[in-house]
Design a protein around this motif. Structure first.
Motif, PDB file in Angstrom:
ATOM      1  N   ARG A 197       2.037  -7.340   2.421  1.00 48.77           N
ATOM      2  CA  ARG A 197       2.682  -6.329   1.761  1.00 48.77           C
ATOM      3  C   ARG A 197       1.710  -5.521   0.744  1.00 48.77           C
ATOM      4  O   ARG A 197       2.027  -4.200   0.586  1.00 48.77           O
ATOM      5  CB  ARG A 197       3.405  -7.485   0.358  1.00 48.77           C
ATOM      6  N   ARG A 198       0.642  -6.057   0.385  1.00 53.07           N
ATOM      7  CA  ARG A 198      -0.377  -5.293  -0.439  1.00 53.07           C
ATOM      8  C   ARG A 198      -1.161  -4.334   0.639  1.00 53.07           C
ATOM      9  O   ARG A 198      -1.167  -3.123   0.193  1.00 53.07           O
ATOM     10  CB  ARG A 198      -1.331  -6.350  -0.861  1.00 53.07           C
ATOM     11  N   GLU A 201       1.028  -1.053   1.315  1.00 52.64           N
ATOM     12  CA  GLU A 201       1.223  -0.246   0.146  1.00 52.64           C
ATOM     13  C   GLU A 201       0.098   0.676   0.088  1.00 52.64           C
ATOM     14  O   GLU A 201      -0.026   1.833  -0.121  1.00 52.64           O
ATOM     15  CB  GLU A 201       1.006  -0.928  -1.440  1.00 52.64           C
ATOM     16  N   SER A 206       5.754   3.826   3.105  1.00 47.36           N
ATOM     17  CA  SER A 206       6.893   4.629   3.050  1.00 47.36           C
ATOM     18  C   SER A 206       6.705   5.902   3.327  1.00 47.36           C
ATOM     19  O   SER A 206       7.602   6.818   3.673  1.00 47.36           O
ATOM     20  CB  SER A 206       6.892   4.590   1.357  1.00 47.36           C
ATOM     21  N   ASN A 243      -2.568   9.015   1.740  1.00 51.76           N
ATOM     22  CA  ASN A 243      -2.461   8.227   0.687  1.00 51.76           C
ATOM     23  C   ASN A 243      -3.607   8.218  -0.419  1.00 51.76           C
ATOM     24  O   ASN A 243      -3.604   8.231  -1.501  1.00 51.76           O
ATOM     25  CB  ASN A 243      -2.060   6.504   1.090  1.00 51.76           C
TER      26      ASN A 243
END
Length: 697
Positions: A197-198, A201, A206, A243
């Motif tokens: 999950r980390r 990110e 997304s 990002n």
């Protein structure tokens, strides 16, 4: 009831049980979670009471295995199991696994420019400072390999020092080891692994598909030639770039000094500039000249990481030949007659060797099921691999992938007719898709598998050209556009597939009178492909050249240059030069020899092959040397097969050249190349390529 009381290992066991409707054995759970059977039983004992609070019974019954069931008198079973899954995904574990902690440490340290105190890291992970220190010891050696330095000083804290380019490479490297294609491109979901999950990110999950749309808007021909792995790596790196730029972390001028920019092709710099402007508009970011050069370097690396002409590595050729022989010897099944098996192994084994040698983490979620369904074949493949591998440690996960190739090959022997057109999408690209295709052919003969597609191609396929899109991973598509199955095609999978066909596929299919023009369009496109493939075979064999080369006293560089000049001279006589820059092409061929020998093991044949923007058309030539040439410590080359092609190459050309390379596994062809006549070689290649054409038509 809070799922936080379950440990990371218990959560892993629960996720496995929730994914299986029928009972599983403790041994299967142990294999899935990499612990002993005794540990599994101990964990199950600890979980019993907590699960009862959810109205769930942990059923352990001899003969049926271990399964989750609803307690009598409670809500419906599906409702209860769905609640457990929801709680499991949204909750936090009582502790993290070592792998999770290392990924979370890496993400925390890469995301900040300031040192972080050891106490703060330990507190966030709910472990002791000593545990964090141990995790950092393991992380440090991995970071050093990537050109980064882990700094730890008392009173100062912990930080990662190094160039921004290396930091981005570390993120991409972690993603390639820890995340699956489903993680990257599937529908957004709460991941059960906190480290994953980390990491998602940090990558910018997304925005990843928006980055992909920007990339494909460029419509560059070379992007079609990227392998699935190279494309996914490139896309991940671009998403990381966007990002990082949003967070103000930029590539500096110093990182592109010392000639780094001069090594990039100008055409790639121009294309990187076009993409940079598109990304600026889409994401409202600023892309500097250094960032543009960095993007160009990503393009160049992706192109280099994609397979060469033949998808061929001579070490791999030798491994495949010996592996197939050993398994034929042990099973009596004529695997050597299956052309698809050889091409599949060629695609799989080279990246597999790279993963094993680099110590990369290898995951095979189907391992326990493969062991159960192919128990005897698994043992056979394991024995054969152990005999071939020597000191190389090959994990069971990789053995499982190889078993899928051989299992698919065995089942390919009896394939019935079909009438529903399907495209397969699989994360491994070949092994799982071929196994699923043969399972479908055997158990659901009404389905005709048209071919395989990568996950990123699947989103752009025209719906009228197929009836079913079947995937083994999550896709960035609406649920009614595809059905997700296991490559093993379990009973639940068959039910899910039939339901999808009834609910969506048959509803979408047009009546014959309206569908006929589309079918004709598909038929015309197929005829075009077949015509291009046949023309490619005929043209390549027509231009085949056999030369005698007097190389006495000459070194390899001189021999390669003379060979290229002979080919160029022959082409010039027929209307134009094949090679625009002979020294540049010669250097590329020599560089490949410096990296690894081009000798075919156990023969006097060497294969030199490359693609280059300086090559005008593809060509196949054979050179017989007057004096043997020592290329490695094990043998001398008496014959050189030279395979050349331009950088931009049609799909049909690539398939034909790859098939010729795969034929080098055949000792009869090698013998002809060493001593046969021009006519004998042409006729042999013609017969084999005609068979290839007919089998793929």
């Amino acid at each position: 009831m809070n799922m936080g009381k379950f440990t990371a290992r218990q959560r892993q066991i629960l996720m496995f049980l929730l994914g299986r409707k029928n009972g599983v054995t403790a041994a299967e759970i142990a294999a899935e979670t990499s612990v002993s059977v005794r540990t599994v039983h101990r964990e199950l004992d600890d979980m019993d009471r907590s699960l009862a609070g959810f109205g769930i019974l942990l059923l352990r019954k001899s003969g049926t295995g271990i399964a989750l069931r609803a307690l009598d008198g409670g809500p419906p079973e599906e409702e209860q199991l769905a609640k457990v899954r929801e709680e499991l995904l949204s909750g936090k574990p009582a502790d993290y696994s070592g792998d999770e902690r290392k990924i979370m440490l890496l993400c925390d340290l890469l995301e900040t420019e300031e040192p972080i105190k050891m106490f703060a890291l330990a507190h966030s992970l709910k472990v002791t400072v000593a545990t964090v220190s141990h995790d950092l010891d393991e992380l440090e050696s991995e970071l050093n390999k990537l050109g980064l330095q882990l700094v730890r000083r008392r009173g100062y804290g912990v930080e990662i020092q190094g160039a921004e380019i290396q930091k981005r490479a570390a993120i991409v490297h972690a993603a390639s080891n820890e995340l699956t294609y489903s993680d990257l491109v599937g529908a957004p979901a709460i991941h059960e692994n906190a480290g994953a999950r980390r990491l998602l990110e940090l990558i910018g999950k997304s925005d990843l598909l928006t980055v992909a749309e920007c990339f494909w808007d460029m419509n560059w021909p070379w992007t079609e030639e990227l392998s699935e792995g190279a494309y996914t790596g490139l896309l991940t790196a671009l998403s990381v770039t966007v990002n990082r730029l949003r967070r103000g972390k930029t590539v500096t001028v110093a990182e592109f000094q010392s000639g780094a920019r001069e090594e990039l092709e100008q055409s790639l710099l121009n294309q990187a500039g076009d993409l940079a402007r598109h990304l600026e508009k889409t994401f409202a970011i600023s892309v500097t000249g250094e960032e543009t050069a960095y993007i160009a370097s990503l393009f160049q690396r992706a192109r280099e990481d994609s397979p060469e002409l033949a998808h061929l590595d001579l070490e791999v050729v030798d491994i495949i030949e010996r592996l197939i022989d050993l398994i034929v010897e042990r099973t009596g099944i004529p695997y050597q007659e299956d052309r698809s098996l050889r091409s599949g192994l060629l695609e799989h084994i080279r990246p597999a060797l790279k993963r094993i040698r680099e110590g990369a983490r290898i995951r095979n979620p189907l391992l326990s099921a493969i062991r159960k369904d192919y128990e005897e074949l698994f043992a056979t493949v394991r024995e054969a691999v152990d005999e071939l591998a020597g000191d190389l440690q090959v994990p069971d996960e990789e053995i499982g992938f190889l078993v899928m190739h051989f299992g698919a090959s065995a089942e390919r022997l009896h394939q019935p007719g079909r009438n529903l057109r399907a495209i397969l999408v699989c994360s491994s690209g070949l092994s799982s898709s071929r196994l699923l295709a043969t399972r479908l052919a055997k158990e659901m003969p009404q389905i005709q598998v048209l071919g395989n597609a990568s996950w990123y191609d699947a989103a752009r396929l025209q719906e009228e050209n197929y009836d079913l899109l079947i995937s083994t991973i999550d896709l960035p598509l609406p649920g009614d556009r595809y059905v997700r199955l296991s490559p093993l095609l379990t009973r639940e999978d068959r039910e899910r597939l039939l339901s999808h066909i009834q609910q969506w596929t048959l509803q979408k299919r047009r009546p014959p009178e309206t569908g006929e023009p589309l079918q004709k369009e598909g038929a015309m496109a197929r005829l075009g492909t077949l015509n291009a493939t046949l023309s490619e075979i005929h043209s390549l064999l027509q231009g085949f050249g056999l030369y005698e080369l007097n190389n006495e006293g000459a070194g390899l560089g001189e021999i390669v240059t003379e060979a290229l000049e002979l080919v160029n001279g022959a082409e010039s006589a027929s209307g134009g030069k094949l090679i625009a820059d002979i020294p540049a092409v010669a250097e590329r061929l020599l560089e490949r020899e410096r990296l690894a020998t081009q000798m075919i093991p156990g023969t006097a044949l060497a294969l030199f092959h490359t693609r280059s923007p300086y090559i005008r058309a593809r060509a196949l030539s054979l050179f017989r040397l007057k004096s043997p040439l020592a290329l490695d410590s094990e043998g001398e080359a008496k014959v050189i097969l030279l395979m050349l092609a331009p950088q931009e190459l049609s799909k049909e050309s690539l398939e034909v050249l790859s098939e010729i390379s795969a034929l080098l596994l055949n000792s009869q062809l090698v013998s002809l190349l060493e001593s046969g006549t021009d006519a004998e070689i042409r006729n042999y290649l013609a017969a084999e390529l005609l068979s290839f054409f007919e089998n793929n038509g």
